[in-house]
Structure formats: structure tokens, C-alpha cells
Design an enzyme around this catalytic site. Structure first.
Site, PDB file in Angstrom:
ATOM      1  N   ALA A 120      47.441  60.834 103.926  1.00 58.58           N
ATOM      2  CA  ALA A 120      48.275  61.881 104.521  1.00 58.58           C
ATOM      3  C   ALA A 120      49.669  61.326 104.808  1.00 58.58           C
ATOM      4  CB  ALA A 120      47.632  62.400 105.807  1.00 58.58           C
ATOM      5  N   TYR A 121      49.701  60.085 105.324  1.00 59.60           N
ATOM      6  CA  TYR A 121      50.984  59.458 105.651  1.00 59.60           C
ATOM      7  C   TYR A 121      51.860  59.328 104.405  1.00 59.60           C
ATOM      8  CZ  TYR A 121      54.405  56.152 107.454  1.00 59.60           C
ATOM      9  OH  TYR A 121      55.583  55.551 107.821  1.00 59.60           O
ATOM     10  N   ARG A 122      51.220  58.980 103.294  1.00 59.81           N
ATOM     11  CA  ARG A 122      51.989  58.731 102.069  1.00 59.81           C
ATOM     12  C   ARG A 122      52.312  60.016 101.306  1.00 59.81           C
ATOM     13  NH1 ARG A 122      48.197  53.707 100.427  1.00 59.81           N
ATOM     14  NH2 ARG A 122      49.074  52.165 101.872  1.00 59.81           N
ATOM     15  N   ASN A 126      57.493  54.222 109.644  1.00 60.45           N
ATOM     16  CA  ASN A 126      58.787  54.918 109.790  1.00 60.45           C
ATOM     17  C   ASN A 126      58.678  56.420 109.999  1.00 60.45           C
ATOM     18  OD1 ASN A 126      59.841  52.433 109.270  1.00 60.45           O
ATOM     19  ND2 ASN A 126      60.395  52.863 107.128  1.00 60.45           N
ATOM     20  N   ARG A 127      57.698  57.046 109.361  1.00 60.31           N
ATOM     21  CA  ARG A 127      57.633  58.510 109.416  1.00 60.31           C
ATOM     22  C   ARG A 127      57.258  59.024 110.795  1.00 60.31           C
ATOM     23  NH1 ARG A 127      54.210  61.699 105.138  1.00 60.31           N
ATOM     24  NH2 ARG A 127      55.383  63.427 106.064  1.00 60.31           N
TER      25      ARG A 127
END
Lengths: 399, 399
Positions: B304-306, B336-337
Site C-alpha cells: 500500500a505504501y509503495r 517519507n510519505r
């Protein structure tokens, strides 16, 4: 605890492992372009790891290896060259199909975690870590102790050592070894400081012993021998009777480890101080240049340094570091007034690139004469011996 | 080796010294503005250092002290409040004429090097170092071992311990202590990993044991007890017979120290992982967010993060650090996100200033319920318990 060396160290700490850690010499890394290839390994270490190699003509053994952090796989070859006039042992076959050992790794710690199925058989595999930076080196040194340039050190990570495990003794001088009766009572009550041991080494090897370069190395060996003699006399009576609690055991060991670390951090600097005094050099030792910067030595004095009227070309600073890879950069911001920094090191070589970087940053290497042979030829010509440094600094003060 | 803590540590390592190191709680540093003043010290430690204080009504002792690196001199007072319902011991009189203990030192290591003329008498003097940064703390921990929040640790720097020296045991749970017969054979052959010990603690304290906050602390105590039980069974048979070489002794001790350090670095994170699984949370553990950044936990997953299409407000990261002073800043550039970072800590309080700095940097503290009382009141209201964090992260995933 996310960095990968942590997990790797854990993974190679089983009781089937023997570690061997050393600092790469210029000869090991290929920086000297000599005929020898591969990494030098002392014969007693080789025989501990490959017992089958104790006899025969040029005996060798091959073993699989994974080299981290790059993750390259190799079949490496351990070999003892013992034919004709040769007598040395190495681990070879690093750089095919592609290079693993690079000249610029000179001075880095390499850790071999050899794996053995039985204590009497040869190792069949090695997991290897070739350090990329000082943080990795410090992590390894926090486990195996300080790794100085030279023979390296053996370590048994699970602590389950067999009968008479091998340990590498630092270079010992028989003429400096003390028996329990030779050791002053006060040293057995309170462990002597590095300075006290150096005074003793000095009394045994006075100025007439030889030139500054010879004296420095001989006295350091002598002081090392004194240190381990006293350590033995100090610690053995306590440990030979055993322990009834793990904490007591760990606490005593920490005090031993810490004493070794403290000595390793001070010895070179204190030996140099004695030699400069003997040679009649004017200097200040460990004084603040600015802020919290304390260069090891300032010539002719910190007062001259702080006197704006004193010309800068008549000032000199010298730092002392047994190993200089990466660490040489630490001295760049010491003593702002002095653009050219001198650095004494005992490292066995630097690569041509590393040397060029130092020169470009204004750093001049001072190396005891006996070690010049371990530097690449082009670099060798540009090293200063300790004696040259002293002569130049003296003439400098007069001019 | 120029920094002043080195020289100071050497100077307080004689055989007339006993060290006591602890991390300052918010209560110790004055950050909670409670009525207690001064630094809490466990009674067994107090009695080891001041044997005369074992009896009497509110017994006390005064001693001279030099507090470094500031170089302030004090006459401090050790006191055991034992009247009426009180029963606690402290070292007081720090802040007159001027403050030495500041709320913002909460979480820092303070090292007392008590000096005693005889092992049976009271200490008459203490040299004290109040750490200013992580580098100083790491240097002390490299000698005395990891100092976790809580009771602190005793150390005998010269290793010349008397009969039955006192050591501080971490919090032990009798129900988790193993005798030699309870310990699986394979654990005595190869020391179990932190993960294996946690599995065992889990089997003894399943999900039904209590809420996430209760389970985390109880299981950590249990795993700690298991660890020291196995360590004892593993190491005592080797050390009780004594050693014939210093290197063998040091090497085994290093393996013990290193195992403790490795455990201290992994335990909290691995316990959390188990609890998140039990609670049915979706997460990734130890995956790369970018470059070489590896946040401890990403919710709901690294995929999900990527996935650029996944909305940022539905992502969360969590870091785990037993102590958070200074170290909390390390997590700021992870993931970072995710602008708001969550941090689980077991530290006993932070000051209002420290908390404000964290909030301003986007860090949210998650603290097991039982420890909330050690935080200043204004901060307490803004802490998340582990249970709250889990509930919020779940609802978050659904929304």
C-alpha cells in the site's frame, strides 16, 4: 537495530563458527600491485581453521564463501606456500569473475566467519563481511576488541571453545615480559596506567636504543608486552577459581576489555610525547586549539598558536592514529590556523587514491621507517619518517 | 580519544569505586513537579553504598560530589524515607544554589562513581557524569551494558569485587523462571533467539491474559526472565570451573554481553509484532520504505505504501524504542510519505518541552498504560495507549 550488519552478525554467531578479523594491508587489497595475491593470514590461524593443511607441499583447501554486504559468492582458496624459500599463507581467488578486493579498501576491517562441521575438520564455508564504513568497524570491534593493523584477531562467537583454543598474541618482546615476581606490588593492587607502563619501557630502552622510528616501534612492542604480562598476573588469580554469578563474570571481563580499549586509544600518542621530549622538541600536548577541538600535538606551543603575531608558517600540528582509513578526515577541522596537518599512523599501507585524497586535503603522512615497505611505491617516496618529521620541525622552529 | 568523558571514566575506575548508572525518569529530573525531589535509587543499591543506612528512622548520609561535565560541586544527601507509610530512597539536594537537574534531561543516563575508603564503610564522595548526548551514553553503555529505563545497574570498574557483590536483576517474574530441567536441550546447545524466547512467553501468556498494554509489559518481563534463566544455565557450567587464559575468559564474556545487547535491541519490536498479529492488524515489518530506510512497522502494508494510488491518510508508521530521548529524531526521515510518525517507548516520562518538540516534528508517543503515571500531567492526557493505537489503526483501515 535495522542495519543489516546486526542481523548478519547474529546469523554467524552459532557454535559452529570461528571468526577471524583483520585490517586489510595495502598488500592484501592489491594496492601495492605485488606478485602476492590474496589476503595474508597467519599460519597458526590457518591451521586452526584448516587442520588438514599442517603438512604437505603447498597444501591448500577450497571453501565456499559469501562476501557481504555486496552478496557475491566465491569459491575461495586457502593456501600455504611452503616450497623453496617461500613460507607464507594466504586466502586467494577473490577477484574472478569480478573484483571484490579494491585497493581503496586498504585499512578496512574484514571479518571471516568460518563454519566448521566438527572442531577437528576443515572449514567448509565462510561468511565474510568487508566493512564499508567506520560504524560497521566499531560494531565488530565492540565484539572482538580493537583490531589494530597487523596479524588480526580470532574470536569464538558462541564462547563454546574447545580444548586450548587459539588466540593471537600481539607482537611480544621476550626482553619485556615480566614474571609475577618482577611486577611491583602497587601494580597488582591498582592496574598501572598506560603512562606508567611507557615509563618502564623507556627505562629499558633509553634514547641510545636507536633512532626515533626504531624506538617508537620497539617501545610500543615492549609496552604491549608489559601490559599483557601485568594483565595476566592481575586477572588470572581471580578467574582461575571460577565464578558463581554471570554478572560478576561479565563485570570483571568488561573491566578487562575496557582497560585494553583505553590503552589502545592512548598508547601511540603517549609514546610520541616521550620521544618529542627526548629529542628536545618544543610542543604542547592535548591543548584546546579552538572550541572543543584538541589536536594531539601543536608545535612549538599552544601559546604561539594563540598569539596572532606568531606567523602561521612556523606552526605545526600532529595527530596520532594507529589506523587512518576514514579517520584521517577527523583531523581536518582541528587547529584552524594550520592548513597542513601531519598525521602519524601505523597502518600497513594506503592506496594511491587514498593518499591523493589526503594530500589534496592538506594531510601529510608520518610513518615509522620500518612500515614504509607496506606502502605502494609511488606513495612510499612521499612519506615522512618520524625522524624526518622531527628534524624538519626543529629546523622550522629555528628559522 | 580526546573527548573529556574518556579521561573522566579512566579517572574513576580505581578499585575504591562503585558505579551506579540509571536513566533519569521524569520524576527524577523534576519534570513531573511532584513532591518527591531528587533521584530515586533502589534500596539494595543504597545499602551497598551506604551500609550505615540499613536501620534507623529516615536514615541519611551526606557526601561530597562533583557533577560533570558542568563541574559543579555539591554536598548531596542520600536518604531512605521509611516513616509512616513511606518507603523509598533518593539522592537529594541537587539544585541549590543553582539547578543541576533539568526537566529536559529526562531519559538521559546519569553515572555515579561512588568512592569508598573501605568496603564496609559508607561512600564519602561521588564523581558524577550527567550525559549530554547519545555518544556519551553509548560510551558508558559499552562498559556497563545497556541501561534501560527503570532501576539502573551497578558496576565494579576495577573488577575487584568483594564477597557477594550486589547486582541489579531486571524485573523478574517467578512464573517464567526456568530451572535447568525445564530448559529444552537444544537451547543449551545453541542459545535460543529472541524470537524463540518470545514464542515461549506467548504460550504462557496467551491473548486471554489481558489487553495489549498489559500483555506487552507482562510478556517482556517474562521473556527477560526466560532469557536470564537460560543464560545462567548456559554460562554457569562453563564459568564455574575457572579459566586458564585471559583471552578465553574475555571472549566468552563478550559473547554474553553481545547476546544481551542483541536481545535489548530486538525484544520490544518483536513483542509488538506478535501483538499486532493477535489483534488482526494488517502490517509490514522491517520493509524498506525508500533508499536504506527501514521503518519498524508500516500499516496496512508496504505494498500500500509503495502504491501511489493508495491515499496517504490511510498509511501509518510505527517505530519502537525502549528509550526515546534524542533517539526519537532518528525516525523523522523514515517513510517519507507518512508525515505523522508513531513511536512506542518504555521511557519513564518525557519533559513538557521534549514532548512539545516531538509534537511539533509530527511524532506521536504510544506508551503502555501502566507507564502513563510517570509522565507530566499535561503530557499524560496526550499519550496514546497501545490499545488506543491498535483501535485507531484498525478503524483507519476500514474507513
Amino acid at each position: 537495530m535495522n542495519s543489516s550488519i546486526d542481523a548478519w552478525l547474529d546469523s554467524v554467531s552459532g557454535n559452529d563458527r570461528i571468526w577471524y578479523a583483520k585490517r586489510l594491508s595495502a598488500n592484501d587489497s592489491g594496492a601495492t600491485a605485488s606478485h602476492q595475491s590474496g589476503i595474508y593470514i597467519p599460519k597458526p590461524v590457518l591451521w586452526t581453521i584448516f587442520p588438514s593443511m599442517k603438512s604437505g607441499s603447498n597444501p591448500d583447501a577450497r571453501f565456499s564463501a559469501e562476501v557481504m554486504p555486496v552478496g557475491e559468492h566465491r569459491t575461495l582458496r586457502a593456501i600455504w606456500y611452503n616450497e623453496k624459500s617461500r613460507n607464507e599463507s594466504r586466502i586467494t581467488q577473490w577477484n574472478r569473475p569480478n573484483r571484490i578486493l579494491e585497493p581503496d579498501q586498504t585499512g578496512a576491517i574484514i571479518l571471516f566467519a568460518f563454519q566448521k562441521r566438527s572442531s577437528k575438520g576443515d572449514a567448509e564455508h565462510a561468511s565474510i563481511w568487508l566493512c564499508q564504513n567506520e560504524a560497521e568497524e566499531e560494531q565488530i570491534e565492540s565484539i572482538v576488541g580493537i583490531v589494530e593493523p597487523g596479524e588480526g584477531t580470532l574470536h569464538y562467537p558462541a564462547g563454546l571453545v574447545g580444548d586450548k583454543p587459539l588466540f593471537i598474541q600481539p607482537d611480544m618482546r621476550k626482553d619485556c615480559s615480566l614474571t609475577k615476581n618482577d611486577i611491583p606490588d602497587e601494580w597488582l593492587a591498582n592496574f598501572p596506567s598506560c603512562q606508567e607502563l611507557i615509563k618502564r619501557a623507556l627505562s629499558m630502552m633509553p634514547k641510545s636504543w636507536g633512532g626515533p622510528d626504531t624506538r617508537l616501534l620497539a617501545r610500543r612492542e615492549c609496552e604491549t608486552t608489559l601490559f599483557y604480562s601485568v594483565e595476566r598476573a592481575f586477572v588470572l588469580p581471580i578467574i582461575k577459581n571460577g565464578f558463581s554469578s554471570v554478572d560478576e563474570f561479565v563485570d570483571l571481563a568488561n573491566s578487562v576489555t575496557n582497560r585494553r580499549k583505553s590503552r589502545a586509544g592512548h598508547s601511540l600518542e603517549l609514546h610520541l610525547k616521550e620521544i618529542f621530549q627526548e629529542e628536545g622538541l618544543s610542543f604542547s600536548h592535548g591543548e584546546v586549539s579552538e572550541g572543543n577541538k584538541k589536536p594531539d600535538f601543536i608545535f612549538p606551543s599552544i601559546d604561539a598558536y594563540r598569539d596572532p603575531a606568531w606567523p602561521e608558517h612556523k606552526l605545526r600540528m600532529l595527530a596520532a592514529k594507529t589506523t587512518c582509513k576514514d579517520r584521517w578526515r577527523q583531523i581536518l577541522n582541528e587547529a584552524n590556523r594550520i592548513a597542513h596537518k601531519h598525521l602519524v599512523t601505523l597502518q600497513q599501507g594506503v592506496s594511491e587514491n587514498q593518499f591523493r585524497e589526503m594530500v589534496d586535503a592538506g594531510v601529510m603522512l608520518v610513518v615509522p621507517k620500518k612500515l614504509h615497505g607496506s606502502y605502494p611505491e609511488t606513495v612510499r617516496a612521499r612519506l615522512q619518517s618520524l625522524e624526518q618529521f622531527i628534524q624538519e620541525t626543529k629546523s622550522f622552529a629555528k628559522a
